[in-house]
Write a protein that holds these residues in place. Structure first.
Motif, PDB file in Angstrom:
ATOM      1  N   PRO A 159      -8.219   9.616   5.107  1.00  0.00           N
ATOM      2  CA  PRO A 159      -7.488   8.338   5.132  1.00  0.00           C
ATOM      3  C   PRO A 159      -7.397   7.701   6.510  1.00  0.00           C
ATOM      4  N   ALA A 160      -7.357   8.516   7.573  1.00  0.00           N
ATOM      5  CA  ALA A 160      -7.284   7.960   8.924  1.00  0.00           C
ATOM      6  C   ALA A 160      -8.554   7.213   9.305  1.00  0.00           C
ATOM      7  N   GLU A 161      -9.643   7.448   8.573  1.00  0.00           N
ATOM      8  CA  GLU A 161     -10.919   6.800   8.876  1.00  0.00           C
ATOM      9  C   GLU A 161     -11.083   5.441   8.194  1.00  0.00           C
ATOM     10  N   LEU A 162     -10.151   5.064   7.339  1.00  0.00           N
ATOM     11  CA  LEU A 162     -10.238   3.763   6.683  1.00  0.00           C
ATOM     12  C   LEU A 162     -10.157   2.649   7.725  1.00  0.00           C
ATOM     13  N   THR A 163     -11.006   1.660   7.598  1.00  0.00           N
ATOM     14  CA  THR A 163     -10.982   0.533   8.526  1.00  0.00           C
ATOM     15  C   THR A 163      -9.907  -0.464   8.120  1.00  0.00           C
ATOM     16  N   ALA A 164      -9.587  -1.380   9.030  1.00  0.00           N
ATOM     17  CA  ALA A 164      -8.612  -2.424   8.715  1.00  0.00           C
ATOM     18  C   ALA A 164      -9.084  -3.271   7.536  1.00  0.00           C
ATOM     19  N   GLY A 165     -10.387  -3.518   7.469  1.00  0.00           N
ATOM     20  CA  GLY A 165     -10.924  -4.284   6.350  1.00  0.00           C
ATOM     21  C   GLY A 165     -10.778  -3.561   5.031  1.00  0.00           C
ATOM     22  N   GLU A 166     -11.000  -2.250   5.046  1.00  0.00           N
ATOM     23  CA  GLU A 166     -10.862  -1.471   3.815  1.00  0.00           C
ATOM     24  C   GLU A 166      -9.406  -1.421   3.357  1.00  0.00           C
ATOM     25  N   ILE A 167      -8.481  -1.265   4.307  1.00  0.00           N
ATOM     26  CA  ILE A 167      -7.062  -1.270   3.946  1.00  0.00           C
ATOM     27  C   ILE A 167      -6.664  -2.625   3.365  1.00  0.00           C
ATOM     28  N   GLY A 168      -7.167  -3.701   3.960  1.00  0.00           N
ATOM     29  CA  GLY A 168      -6.886  -5.028   3.433  1.00  0.00           C
ATOM     30  C   GLY A 168      -7.432  -5.207   2.025  1.00  0.00           C
ATOM     31  N   ARG A 169      -8.642  -4.694   1.770  1.00  0.00           N
ATOM     32  CA  ARG A 169      -9.227  -4.772   0.433  1.00  0.00           C
ATOM     33  C   ARG A 169      -8.401  -3.952  -0.560  1.00  0.00           C
ATOM     34  N   TRP A 170      -7.966  -2.775  -0.154  1.00  0.00           N
ATOM     35  CA  TRP A 170      -7.129  -1.917  -1.002  1.00  0.00           C
ATOM     36  C   TRP A 170      -5.886  -2.698  -1.437  1.00  0.00           C
ATOM     37  N   ARG A 171      -5.200  -3.297  -0.479  1.00  0.00           N
ATOM     38  CA  ARG A 171      -3.966  -4.009  -0.803  1.00  0.00           C
ATOM     39  C   ARG A 171      -4.250  -5.247  -1.665  1.00  0.00           C
ATOM     40  N   ALA A 172      -5.372  -5.895  -1.445  1.00  0.00           N
ATOM     41  CA  ALA A 172      -5.732  -7.057  -2.257  1.00  0.00           C
ATOM     42  C   ALA A 172      -5.967  -6.658  -3.709  1.00  0.00           C
ATOM     43  N   LEU A 173      -6.677  -5.536  -3.930  1.00  0.00           N
ATOM     44  CA  LEU A 173      -6.892  -5.054  -5.292  1.00  0.00           C
ATOM     45  C   LEU A 173      -5.573  -4.639  -5.946  1.00  0.00           C
ATOM     46  N   GLN A 174      -4.702  -4.052  -5.150  1.00  0.00           N
ATOM     47  CA  GLN A 174      -3.403  -3.620  -5.672  1.00  0.00           C
ATOM     48  C   GLN A 174      -2.580  -4.815  -6.161  1.00  0.00           C
ATOM     49  N   ARG A 175      -2.617  -5.895  -5.420  1.00  0.00           N
ATOM     50  CA  ARG A 175      -1.830  -7.079  -5.789  1.00  0.00           C
ATOM     51  C   ARG A 175      -2.280  -7.692  -7.107  1.00  0.00           C
ATOM     52  N   LEU A 176      -3.537  -7.498  -7.477  1.00  0.00           N
ATOM     53  CA  LEU A 176      -4.092  -8.156  -8.654  1.00  0.00           C
ATOM     54  C   LEU A 176      -3.629  -7.533  -9.974  1.00  0.00           C
ATOM     55  N   THR A 177      -3.129  -6.289  -9.939  1.00  0.00           N
ATOM     56  CA  THR A 177      -2.794  -5.574 -11.166  1.00  0.00           C
ATOM     57  C   THR A 177      -1.351  -5.095 -11.120  1.00  0.00           C
ATOM     58  N   PRO A 178      -0.468  -5.616 -11.989  1.00  0.00           N
ATOM     59  CA  PRO A 178       0.962  -5.249 -11.934  1.00  0.00           C
ATOM     60  C   PRO A 178       1.230  -3.760 -12.037  1.00  0.00           C
ATOM     61  N   THR A 179       0.445  -3.022 -12.817  1.00  0.00           N
ATOM     62  CA  THR A 179       0.706  -1.584 -12.958  1.00  0.00           C
ATOM     63  C   THR A 179       0.420  -0.807 -11.675  1.00  0.00           C
ATOM     64  N   LEU A 180      -0.260  -1.457 -10.717  1.00  0.00           N
ATOM     65  CA  LEU A 180      -0.533  -0.812  -9.425  1.00  0.00           C
ATOM     66  C   LEU A 180       0.507  -1.179  -8.373  1.00  0.00           C
ATOM     67  N   HIS A 181       1.507  -1.970  -8.764  1.00  0.00           N
ATOM     68  CA  HIS A 181       2.531  -2.404  -7.807  1.00  0.00           C
ATOM     69  C   HIS A 181       3.561  -1.296  -7.594  1.00  0.00           C
ATOM     70  N   THR A 182       3.124  -0.252  -6.981  1.00  0.00           N
ATOM     71  CA  THR A 182       3.995   0.874  -6.647  1.00  0.00           C
ATOM     72  C   THR A 182       3.640   1.381  -5.265  1.00  0.00           C
ATOM     73  N   PRO A 183       4.616   1.703  -4.444  1.00  0.00           N
ATOM     74  CA  PRO A 183       4.286   2.195  -3.092  1.00  0.00           C
ATOM     75  C   PRO A 183       3.532   3.513  -3.095  1.00  0.00           C
ATOM     76  N   PHE A 184       3.601   4.282  -4.180  1.00  0.00           N
ATOM     77  CA  PHE A 184       2.859   5.546  -4.221  1.00  0.00           C
ATOM     78  C   PHE A 184       1.349   5.316  -4.246  1.00  0.00           C
ATOM     79  N   LEU A 185       0.917   4.114  -4.635  1.00  0.00           N
ATOM     80  CA  LEU A 185      -0.510   3.796  -4.644  1.00  0.00           C
ATOM     81  C   LEU A 185      -0.902   2.874  -3.500  1.00  0.00           C
ATOM     82  N   SER A 186      -0.004   2.675  -2.556  1.00  0.00           N
ATOM     83  CA  SER A 186      -0.323   1.867  -1.384  1.00  0.00           C
ATOM     84  C   SER A 186      -1.088   2.702  -0.361  1.00  0.00           C
ATOM     85  N   PRO A 187      -1.976   2.090   0.400  1.00  0.00           N
ATOM     86  CA  PRO A 187      -2.755   2.866   1.371  1.00  0.00           C
ATOM     87  C   PRO A 187      -1.885   3.534   2.429  1.00  0.00           C
TER      88      PRO A 187
END
Length: 367
Positions: free
Chosen positions: A8-36
């Motif tokens: 996880p420490a190797e994730l780039t800023a762009g990858e973290i941003g993409r992760w959060r963008a995908l998370q925002r699109l799906t309500p069932t993923l709106h949980t901090p346990f699935l946040s990067p």
């Protein structure tokens, strides 16, 4: 489809941003346990934590966080602690779960709190369970009217609040403690929780240094919308109850609620949840997820339920069979107890009796 496994420490800023963008699109993923941020923080204490970055041609279409345990056994991030597990991925992409497990170097991936709408895992689910929630999307007053109408204990809370004030001083609530006293208050809450685990015959999570260290680290995490959230209820200058959890995407899962045993007559656990719902709704929180498990206070406070699932994605290899043989009997017994209220009551009484006879047990009270 390509699966690149990284720390996880190797994730780039762009990858973290993409992760959060995908998370925002799906309500069932709106949980901090699935946040990067959760996965990255856990990795400081669980070095086998990994993330598979999933590519389709030149696009990143998903992230699969997991722990790579011995014998190729895959576990959720923060096993035993995470109340929401699964893939963070684009809706219009599908792939084979076993192929993903193989690409991640695993023989099996086991889950016990898989969030809803994870279609890639549908055929691998063995059982599902309700996770009670406090829905604040229509505001605090709407929720409070509903639960007050059906619960005499909830209707009695204003009287208990007034009694607490009369006997101990003005009651005040802090939704997110951030001052210099927060770490000390957190230690108090964790000690209460440890005492509760011991009194009720459960395993004391905070006897494990990595869990205590993780919680303290999360208290200091404030990245984007993700943060640790320490809520405290005081009467006068005395700390009565507290809860440590996480917050992101308008969701607060209840994680570690506890209260002072000496305050039990005031129903401090219910008062804490009531104050937390009131303050959280005013601060933009839409959902408080109380987590899987049949407890009376959850039934009294809930608006409804979400669903979490348990199961495993296993390849046809010997190490997957070995992992199944080691864990299946315990999981099967727990599911049987969870599904049967009479068995649950018997098991709870047995554990509490064991807790009373455990040497050195401190008195604690369940929230």
């Amino acid at each position: 489809m390509r699966f690149d496994v990284v720390h996880p420490a190797e994730l780039t800023a762009g990858e973290i941003g993409r992760w959060r963008a995908l998370q925002r699109l799906t309500p069932t993923l709106h949980t901090p346990f699935l946040s990067p941020e959760f996965t990255r923080t856990v990795a400081r204490f669980r070095p086998r934590t990994r993330v598979s970055v999933i590519h389709e041609r030149d696009d990143i279409v998903g992230f699969f966080p997991f722990e790579h345990a011995p014998l190729g056994r895959g576990l959720p991030v923060a096993p035993g602690l995470s109340d929401a597990q699964g893939l963070v991925h684009a809706d219009d992409v599908a792939w084979d779960a076993r192929a993903m497990v193989r690409a991640c170097g695993l023989s099996v991936w086991e889950f016990d709190h898989l969030v809803a709408d994870q279609r890639v895992f549908d055929e691998h689910v063995t059982t599902a369970a309700a996770s009670p929630v406090i829905d604040l999307r229509d505001g605090f007053d709407s929720w409070y009217r509903t639960i007050r109408a059906r619960s005499s204990r909830v209707r009695d809370l204003p009287r208990r609040w007034r009694r607490l004030e009369r006997e101990h001083g003005p009651v005040r609530f802090v939704l997110e403690a951030t001052d210099d006293t927060a770490a000390g208050a957190l230690d108090t809450v964790l000690e209460w929780k440890s005492a509760q685990y011991q009194r009720t015959g459960r395993s004391d999570r905070f006897a494990q240094p990595w869990i205590r260290g993780l919680v303290h680290q999360l208290l200091d995490e404030h990245a984007g919308g993700f943060r640790g959230c320490l809520s405290l209820l005081y009467a006068g200058d005395e700390l009565v109850a507290g809860h440590f959890g996480l917050r992101d995407h308008g969701v607060v899962p209840t994680w570690f609620p506890a209260y002072a045993p000496s305050m039990g007559r005031y129903s401090p656990g219910l008062l804490l949840h009531l104050a937390m719902a009131h303050a959280a709704a005013a601060d933009g929180v839409q959902l408080i997820d109380m987590g899987r498990g049949a407890k009376t206070y959850k039934e009294e406070l809930k608006s409804g339920d979400t669903t979490v699932a348990e199961g495993r994605v296993a390849r046809l290899v010997p190490t997957a069979a070995l992992a199944w043989a080691r864990t299946a009997p315990v999981r099967s017994a727990r599911r049987a107890v969870d599904r049967n209220p009479r068995l649950y009551d018997v098991a709870d009484r047995v554990l509490r009796a064991r807790g009373r006879w455990r040497p050195g047990t401190a008195n604690g009270v369940s929230a």
